[in-house]
Design a protein around this motif. Sequence first.
Motif: not given
Length: 370
Positions: A292-312
């Motif tokens: 279950l390896v995650l693809d976090l690139d979409s989070i780091y580069g997200s422009t979704t309003a109200g999303a905190y983009p830095l997590l692990l």
Amino acid sequence: MKTKRHGAVVGLIAAGALLLTACGSDNNAGSGAPTNTSGVPVECGGKTKLNAEGSSAQKNAIDTFIQAYQQRCPGSDLAYNASGSGTGVKNFNAGQVDFGGSDSALSKDKGEVEAAAKRCATNPAWHLPLVFGPVAIGYKLNGVQDLVLNGDVTAKIFNGGIKKWNDPAIKALNSSATLPDKDITVVYRSDESGTTDNFQKYLKIASKGAWTQGDGKQFKGGVGEGKEKSAGVAQAAGSVDGAITYVELSFAQENKLSLAKLDNGSGPVELTSESVGKAIDGAKIKGEGNDLVLDLDSIYGSTTAGAYPLLLATYEIVCSKGYDADTAKAIRAFLTVAATDGQAGLADAGYAPVPKSFQDKLLTAIKAIA
């Protein structure tokens, strides 16, 4: 063990929180048996004391899991050495511990995938994301409690492109703040760390070209002073006016660091239950089958309003097959408890519980470990 409490993050059980609705009976149910709070059965037994090692970012979460494991499986225990992700991977691959904890996936280019398969009797290792946690950009700056940063400015701070707190680029994001003419002291992880890897991956994507140093478990910014482990960087930053670091939320809180808001293009976002939940909802799996390896690139580069983009996301790295029967049984029991009952205490320890979308996949993978 006593779990460290962090009341400010009790509300982290949000949109990404685990909602345990599975039915079933505890295999150990009976007179005097521990209460089954999740409804998911756990087959206790096997090796009485497991050994694991790795990520210091998940140490408080593991403490919570151990408490739940001891309650559900009396007489069973796990010893966890928070030596850092790099050491955890190395010692797992060397067969010195039963499973490893890492804030980033095994690297094929570094030979870690091959080494893990060799350790697992020619079977692949699996990544099980059991711990999610926001990474705070923590700072200490007298008189400044409300600071906004974005990917570009953060990258330039951590690679030396911005050296003063009153730099025009920081001022542009903080027009109402009085920023001092003070040097910025960068504090980074000196040991190999999955937190560093995730932070640098975030900078590479979110800075839109300002971070050219690459990623990896070693910090590559070329500036600042290094300290070992999460506790070390948080303590160092908390002792110097003008310091800034990247560290898991619980450690930032313990050392009373101020937390920067992040602007991903849709306005400043504070690290809250809602913003973390929105970010976790965007995580996608890129691994195959039970890996279950995650693809976090979409989070780091997200422009979704109200999303905190830095997590692990912290993985427990396990052999898919290759354990002796007693070890496999105990690992399945511990990880089942961690994915169910153990998640209930994570908000108090500064983490976000496993999202519902991962629950069934986690339990399927855990059940298949042999």
